[in-house]
Motif scaffolding. Structure first.
Motif, PDB file in Angstrom:
ATOM      1  N   SER A 162     -17.584  14.235 -39.070  1.00  0.00           N
ATOM      2  CA  SER A 162     -17.643  13.617 -37.796  1.00  0.00           C
ATOM      3  C   SER A 162     -17.384  14.649 -36.710  1.00  0.00           C
ATOM      4  CB  SER A 162     -16.773  12.360 -37.735  1.00  0.00           C
ATOM      5  OG  SER A 162     -15.250  12.770 -38.033  1.00  0.00           O
ATOM      6  N   LYS A 163     -16.251  15.540 -37.099  1.00  0.00           N
ATOM      7  CA  LYS A 163     -15.629  16.451 -36.180  1.00  0.00           C
ATOM      8  C   LYS A 163     -16.673  17.596 -35.820  1.00  0.00           C
ATOM      9  CE  LYS A 163     -12.178  14.421 -34.922  1.00  0.00           C
ATOM     10  NZ  LYS A 163     -12.006  13.653 -33.692  1.00  0.00           N
ATOM     11  N   HIS A 164     -17.392  18.005 -36.945  1.00  0.00           N
ATOM     12  CA  HIS A 164     -18.762  18.978 -36.608  1.00  0.00           C
ATOM     13  C   HIS A 164     -19.671  18.338 -35.847  1.00  0.00           C
ATOM     14  CE1 HIS A 164     -17.494  21.507 -39.924  1.00  0.00           C
ATOM     15  NE2 HIS A 164     -18.537  22.238 -39.997  1.00  0.00           N
ATOM     16  N   GLY A 165     -19.878  17.133 -35.787  1.00  0.00           N
ATOM     17  CA  GLY A 165     -20.749  16.576 -34.989  1.00  0.00           C
ATOM     18  C   GLY A 165     -20.240  16.331 -33.464  1.00  0.00           C
ATOM     19  N   VAL A 166     -18.973  16.053 -33.299  1.00  0.00           N
ATOM     20  CA  VAL A 166     -18.322  16.045 -32.032  1.00  0.00           C
ATOM     21  C   VAL A 166     -18.625  17.445 -31.242  1.00  0.00           C
ATOM     22  CG1 VAL A 166     -16.070  16.071 -30.687  1.00  0.00           C
ATOM     23  CG2 VAL A 166     -16.552  14.406 -32.430  1.00  0.00           C
ATOM     24  N   LEU A 167     -18.367  18.493 -31.958  1.00  0.00           N
ATOM     25  CA  LEU A 167     -18.567  19.990 -31.367  1.00  0.00           C
ATOM     26  C   LEU A 167     -20.017  20.014 -31.254  1.00  0.00           C
ATOM     27  CD1 LEU A 167     -17.646  22.593 -30.486  1.00  0.00           C
ATOM     28  CD2 LEU A 167     -17.706  23.472 -32.822  1.00  0.00           C
ATOM     29  N   GLY A 168     -21.004  19.659 -31.862  1.00  0.00           N
ATOM     30  CA  GLY A 168     -22.403  19.854 -31.597  1.00  0.00           C
ATOM     31  C   GLY A 168     -22.625  18.810 -30.291  1.00  0.00           C
ATOM     32  N   PHE A 169     -22.141  17.755 -30.215  1.00  0.00           N
ATOM     33  CA  PHE A 169     -22.421  16.838 -29.102  1.00  0.00           C
ATOM     34  C   PHE A 169     -21.955  17.682 -27.934  1.00  0.00           C
ATOM     35  CE2 PHE A 169     -21.251  13.135 -26.544  1.00  0.00           C
ATOM     36  CZ  PHE A 169     -22.561  12.555 -26.435  1.00  0.00           C
ATOM     37  N   THR A 170     -20.880  18.009 -27.912  1.00  0.00           N
ATOM     38  CA  THR A 170     -20.280  18.715 -26.692  1.00  0.00           C
ATOM     39  C   THR A 170     -21.036  19.805 -26.271  1.00  0.00           C
ATOM     40  OG1 THR A 170     -18.024  18.141 -27.608  1.00  0.00           O
ATOM     41  CG2 THR A 170     -18.127  20.147 -26.232  1.00  0.00           C
ATOM     42  N   ARG A 171     -21.632  20.723 -27.073  1.00  0.00           N
ATOM     43  CA  ARG A 171     -22.385  21.615 -26.727  1.00  0.00           C
ATOM     44  C   ARG A 171     -23.829  21.303 -26.179  1.00  0.00           C
ATOM     45  NH1 ARG A 171     -20.527  25.527 -31.874  1.00  0.00           N
ATOM     46  NH2 ARG A 171     -19.087  26.539 -31.025  1.00  0.00           N
ATOM     47  N   ALA A 172     -24.388  20.301 -26.915  1.00  0.00           N
ATOM     48  CA  ALA A 172     -25.721  19.707 -26.436  1.00  0.00           C
ATOM     49  C   ALA A 172     -25.474  18.982 -24.930  1.00  0.00           C
ATOM     50  CB  ALA A 172     -26.124  18.741 -27.354  1.00  0.00           C
ATOM     51  N   LEU A 173     -24.368  18.165 -24.820  1.00  0.00           N
ATOM     52  CA  LEU A 173     -24.391  17.722 -23.621  1.00  0.00           C
ATOM     53  C   LEU A 173     -23.968  18.573 -22.582  1.00  0.00           C
ATOM     54  CD1 LEU A 173     -24.605  14.866 -22.932  1.00  0.00           C
ATOM     55  CD2 LEU A 173     -22.149  14.649 -22.951  1.00  0.00           C
ATOM     56  N   ALA A 174     -23.267  19.693 -22.747  1.00  0.00           N
ATOM     57  CA  ALA A 174     -23.139  20.856 -21.894  1.00  0.00           C
ATOM     58  C   ALA A 174     -24.009  21.458 -21.022  1.00  0.00           C
ATOM     59  CB  ALA A 174     -21.830  21.620 -22.475  1.00  0.00           C
ATOM     60  N   VAL A 175     -25.001  21.622 -22.152  1.00  0.00           N
ATOM     61  CA  VAL A 175     -26.298  22.386 -21.740  1.00  0.00           C
ATOM     62  C   VAL A 175     -27.232  21.477 -20.973  1.00  0.00           C
ATOM     63  CG1 VAL A 175     -28.516  23.148 -22.572  1.00  0.00           C
ATOM     64  CG2 VAL A 175     -26.346  23.782 -23.722  1.00  0.00           C
ATOM     65  N   GLU A 176     -27.304  20.329 -21.282  1.00  0.00           N
ATOM     66  CA  GLU A 176     -28.044  19.200 -20.710  1.00  0.00           C
ATOM     67  C   GLU A 176     -27.436  18.991 -18.916  1.00  0.00           C
ATOM     68  OE1 GLU A 176     -29.817  14.598 -21.219  1.00  0.00           O
ATOM     69  OE2 GLU A 176     -29.003  15.636 -22.826  1.00  0.00           O
ATOM     70  N   LEU A 177     -26.179  18.841 -18.855  1.00  0.00           N
ATOM     71  CA  LEU A 177     -25.572  18.307 -17.528  1.00  0.00           C
ATOM     72  C   LEU A 177     -25.128  19.608 -16.753  1.00  0.00           C
ATOM     73  CD1 LEU A 177     -23.625  15.280 -19.074  1.00  0.00           C
ATOM     74  CD2 LEU A 177     -25.870  15.287 -18.200  1.00  0.00           C
ATOM     75  N   GLY A 178     -25.167  20.465 -17.361  1.00  0.00           N
ATOM     76  CA  GLY A 178     -24.547  21.652 -16.616  1.00  0.00           C
ATOM     77  C   GLY A 178     -24.999  21.872 -15.227  1.00  0.00           C
ATOM     78  N   LYS A 179     -26.465  21.470 -14.985  1.00  0.00           N
ATOM     79  CA  LYS A 179     -26.982  21.953 -13.642  1.00  0.00           C
ATOM     80  C   LYS A 179     -26.549  20.789 -12.588  1.00  0.00           C
ATOM     81  CE  LYS A 179     -31.100  24.790 -14.943  1.00  0.00           C
ATOM     82  NZ  LYS A 179     -30.724  25.013 -16.123  1.00  0.00           N
ATOM     83  N   GLU A 180     -25.970  19.662 -13.252  1.00  0.00           N
ATOM     84  CA  GLU A 180     -25.534  18.562 -12.514  1.00  0.00           C
ATOM     85  C   GLU A 180     -23.997  18.860 -12.093  1.00  0.00           C
ATOM     86  OE1 GLU A 180     -26.976  14.731 -13.131  1.00  0.00           O
ATOM     87  OE2 GLU A 180     -28.247  15.450 -14.973  1.00  0.00           O
ATOM     88  N   GLY A 181     -23.392  19.985 -12.510  1.00  0.00           N
ATOM     89  CA  GLY A 181     -22.085  19.997 -12.276  1.00  0.00           C
ATOM     90  C   GLY A 181     -21.104  19.470 -13.192  1.00  0.00           C
ATOM     91  N   VAL A 182     -21.794  18.700 -14.215  1.00  0.00           N
ATOM     92  CA  VAL A 182     -20.850  17.958 -15.093  1.00  0.00           C
ATOM     93  C   VAL A 182     -20.363  19.022 -16.334  1.00  0.00           C
ATOM     94  CG1 VAL A 182     -20.653  16.218 -16.904  1.00  0.00           C
ATOM     95  CG2 VAL A 182     -22.029  15.737 -14.690  1.00  0.00           C
ATOM     96  N   ARG A 183     -19.080  19.160 -16.684  1.00  0.00           N
ATOM     97  CA  ARG A 183     -18.636  20.130 -17.748  1.00  0.00           C
ATOM     98  C   ARG A 183     -18.282  19.558 -18.835  1.00  0.00           C
ATOM     99  NH1 ARG A 183     -14.296  22.481 -16.710  1.00  0.00           N
ATOM    100  NH2 ARG A 183     -13.410  21.709 -15.076  1.00  0.00           N
ATOM    101  N   VAL A 184     -18.583  20.046 -20.144  1.00  0.00           N
ATOM    102  CA  VAL A 184     -18.080  19.324 -21.144  1.00  0.00           C
ATOM    103  C   VAL A 184     -17.880  20.050 -22.203  1.00  0.00           C
ATOM    104  CG1 VAL A 184     -19.112  17.477 -22.875  1.00  0.00           C
ATOM    105  CG2 VAL A 184     -20.417  17.846 -20.803  1.00  0.00           C
ATOM    106  N   ASN A 185     -16.405  20.066 -22.559  1.00  0.00           N
ATOM    107  CA  ASN A 185     -15.487  20.845 -23.639  1.00  0.00           C
ATOM    108  C   ASN A 185     -15.173  19.839 -24.421  1.00  0.00           C
ATOM    109  OD1 ASN A 185     -15.903  23.794 -22.132  1.00  0.00           O
ATOM    110  ND2 ASN A 185     -15.248  22.566 -20.580  1.00  0.00           N
TER     111      ASN A 185
END
Length: 255
Positions: A162-185
């Protein structure tokens, strides 16, 4: 000026431990806090702590595994509190059973842990995504040292996955939403003394000893040790930080 002034911050699992500490810390930095927890009394207790300290807070009951309830909660908060600009996905459970136990227990552990720790992060994030995108929001996910390594004693394949998944989700979402100014960490706590691991600390001193021997700072963490990283990732001091995980593990991963 407080670091989180003019922000509305939603925190899941805010009824105890790390979530409660972050709620108090965010309020101290000027955020209006929305404390969400599956346990109504715990959420109210957190709200009272925040309010007694002079903060502004609302509390609601939410089961993060209920996708429809997450969507309804996002609408309720938008209508009654305001636009959410910070989301902390903290709700989680730990089951310290390996794969070789009773099949029914192993399967139940897997289903429950993944449903709360990983799918719950998706459910809540998806529900609040509109507000976060509109407000160039900040998402802080609570990972773990087990986002990288597996702890052998006691074994916990479901929690590690589950925690490996949380980190993967964090990185995927950061890439997808970065151009909209949303930061995900994310934050990667080490061994933090919370109600989540109270039974382990009480009943498995050998596991605690092994953690401490592997931790350069030589002590267990407190929920308050996670507050600083959580404030940093939610405020403008980290305006160029996304897709990252801040380890707050006493140096565990350095060894």
């Amino acid at each position: 000026m407080p670091l989180l002034q003019n922000h509305i911050a939603v925190i899941t699992g805010a009824g105890s431990g790390i979530g409660r500490a972050i709620a108090v810390g965010y309020a101290r930095e000027g955020a209006r806090v929305v404390a969400l927890d599956v346990d109504a009394d715990s959420a109210r207790q957190t709200a009272k702590l925040v309010s007694d300290a002079g903060g502004t807070v609302d509390s609601f009951v939410l089961d993060v595994t209920d996708r429809a309830a997450c969507t309804a909660m996002a609408k309720q908060i938008a209508d009654t509190v305001g636009p959410v600009s910070i989301l902390v996905n903290n709700a989680g459970i730990a089951r310290r059973n390996g794969m070789t136990g009773a099949p029914e227990a192993v399967i139940k552990d897997w289903e429950d842990v993944i449903a709360i720790n990983l799918t719950g992060v998706f459910n809540v994030t998806h529900a609040f995504l509109g507000s976060l995108r509109a407000n160039k929001g900040r998402i802080v996910n609570i990972g773990s040292i087990q986002s990288f390594v597996h702890i052998r004693q006691p074994s916990s394949p479901a929690y590690t996955a589950s925690k490996h998944g949380v980190l993967g989700f964090t990185r995927a979402l950061a890439v997808e939403l970065g151009k909209e100014g949303v930061r995900v960490n994310a934050i990667g706590p080490g061994f933090i003394e919370t109600p989540l691991n109270a039974a382990t600390r009480a009943n498995n001193p050998e596991a605690v000893r092994l953690f401490m021997e592997h931790t350069p700072l030589g002590r267990a963490g407190k929920p308050e040790d996670i507050v600083g990283p959580a404030i940093f990732l939610a405020c403008d001091l980290s305006s160029y930080v996304t897709g990252s995980i801040v380890m707050a593990d006493g140096g565990y991963r350095a060894v």
